[in-house]
Design a protein around this motif. Structure first.
Motif, PDB file in Angstrom:
ATOM      1  N   LEU A   1       0.783   4.191  -2.921  1.00 22.02           N
ATOM      2  CA  LEU A   1       0.623   5.626  -2.645  1.00 22.02           C
ATOM      3  C   LEU A   1       1.811   6.423  -3.171  1.00 22.02           C
TER       4      LEU A   1
ATOM      5  N   GLU B   1       0.305   8.173   8.234  1.00 28.24           N
ATOM      6  CA  GLU B   1      -1.122   8.022   8.514  1.00 28.24           C
ATOM      7  C   GLU B   1      -1.871   7.520   7.285  1.00 28.24           C
ATOM      8  N   GLN B   2      -1.505   8.007   6.118  1.00 25.62           N
ATOM      9  CA  GLN B   2      -2.142   7.551   4.881  1.00 25.62           C
ATOM     10  C   GLN B   2      -1.818   6.092   4.588  1.00 25.62           C
TER      11      GLN B   2
ATOM     12  N   GLN C   1       0.941   9.472  -5.614  1.00 24.79           N
ATOM     13  CA  GLN C   1       1.013  10.863  -5.152  1.00 24.79           C
ATOM     14  C   GLN C   1       2.419  11.320  -4.774  1.00 24.79           C
TER      15      GLN C   1
ATOM     16  N   GLU D   1       0.825  -1.204   0.000  1.00 27.87           N
ATOM     17  CA  GLU D   1       0.000   0.000   0.000  1.00 27.87           C
ATOM     18  C   GLU D   1       0.861   1.257   0.000  1.00 27.87           C
TER      19      GLU D   1
ATOM     20  N   GLU E   1      -3.788   3.918   7.014  1.00 31.47           N
ATOM     21  CA  GLU E   1      -5.204   3.839   6.635  1.00 31.47           C
ATOM     22  C   GLU E   1      -5.394   2.904   5.443  1.00 31.47           C
ATOM     23  N   ALA E   2      -4.520   3.002   4.453  1.00 31.91           N
ATOM     24  CA  ALA E   2      -4.627   2.155   3.262  1.00 31.91           C
ATOM     25  C   ALA E   2      -4.410   0.686   3.602  1.00 31.91           C
TER      26      ALA E   2
ATOM     27  N   THR F   1       3.328  11.455   0.656  1.00 28.24           N
ATOM     28  CA  THR F   1       2.661  10.353   1.363  1.00 28.24           C
ATOM     29  C   THR F   1       3.041  10.360   2.839  1.00 28.24           C
ATOM     30  N   THR F   2       2.063  10.233   3.719  1.00 22.22           N
ATOM     31  CA  THR F   2       2.311  10.235   5.161  1.00 22.22           C
ATOM     32  C   THR F   2       2.143   8.828   5.744  1.00 22.22           C
TER      33      THR F   2
END
Length: 205
Positions: A41, A53-54, A45, A37, A57-58, A50-51
């Motif tokens: 990302l 946290e992202q 992006q 994931e 979540e993914a 990309t963080t």
């Protein structure tokens, strides 16, 4: 190469290796999901944007769970899953075999063990490491760590100290050549073997 490389996933277990427990398999699946994931990302992006946290979540996990697997976003990229496969392949080479020949033959054996999907991921990972300016400092640290790791391997095979002049010179030439090429041409077994063959022949130009 990195500490996370002890979690390598290959196509099949070498003889003598105990089957992973259910807990180990679940942990490995979570780790692979995080990386899959994260790289999705990164492609969509960008690495910088990309963080953690992202990514969490993914991957359907919490940020705290992310940090149990990787100490930072940087380590998601730097973790090298080929290390343990390569080290085991070198260990299987006959003790009396010349060291460069042992590394070359181990490379061929190791690449034959690795699942094609994992290899494609590694190629993407290496390309990302050398294309993101924010990772350049980490690359330098990894270079130093690889020198230390390979010095230990070579010194062990030759029954020498890892600070031995010839050991460090050989390892420096091999590691330096690989770092000079990676990022300029695709990472592959052929690339590694070509470097070793050139060094073994005395680097005629």
């Amino acid at each position: 190469m990195s500490a996370e490389s002890s979690h390598a996933v290959i196509s099949g277990e070498p003889a003598g290796r105990p089957r992973p427990t259910l807990r180990e398999r679940k942990k490995e699946r979570t780790r692979r999901t995080i990386r899959t994931e994260a790289f999705r990302l990164f492609r969509e992006q960008g690495y910088t944007e990309t963080t953690v946290e992202q990514i969490a979540e993914a991957a359907d996990i919490s940020p705290s769970t992310f940090f149990r697997y990787f100490p930072s976003k940087e380590e998601v990229v730097l973790a090298d899953d080929l290390d343990p496969v390569m080290i085991q392949a070198i260990d299987r080479q006959p003790k009396g075999k010349p060291v460069l020949a042992a590394i070359r033959d181990a490379t061929v054996d190791a690449f034959a063990e690795i699942d094609p999907e994992i290899m494609e991921f590694e190629k993407e990972r290496v390309a990302l490491v050398y294309s993101v300016p924010e990772l350049r400092g980490a690359v330098a640290r990894e270079f130093e760590r690889n020198i230390k790791l390979m010095s230990g391997i070579v010194a062990h095979r030759l029954d020498r100290d890892e600070s031995d002049f010839e050991v460090l010179t050989l390892v420096g030439a091999l590691t330096g050549a690989m770092y000079a090429l990676i990022g300029r041409e695709p990472f592959s077994q052929e690339q590694i073997v070509r470097v070793i063959d050139f060094l073994e022949s005395g680097m005629p130009i």
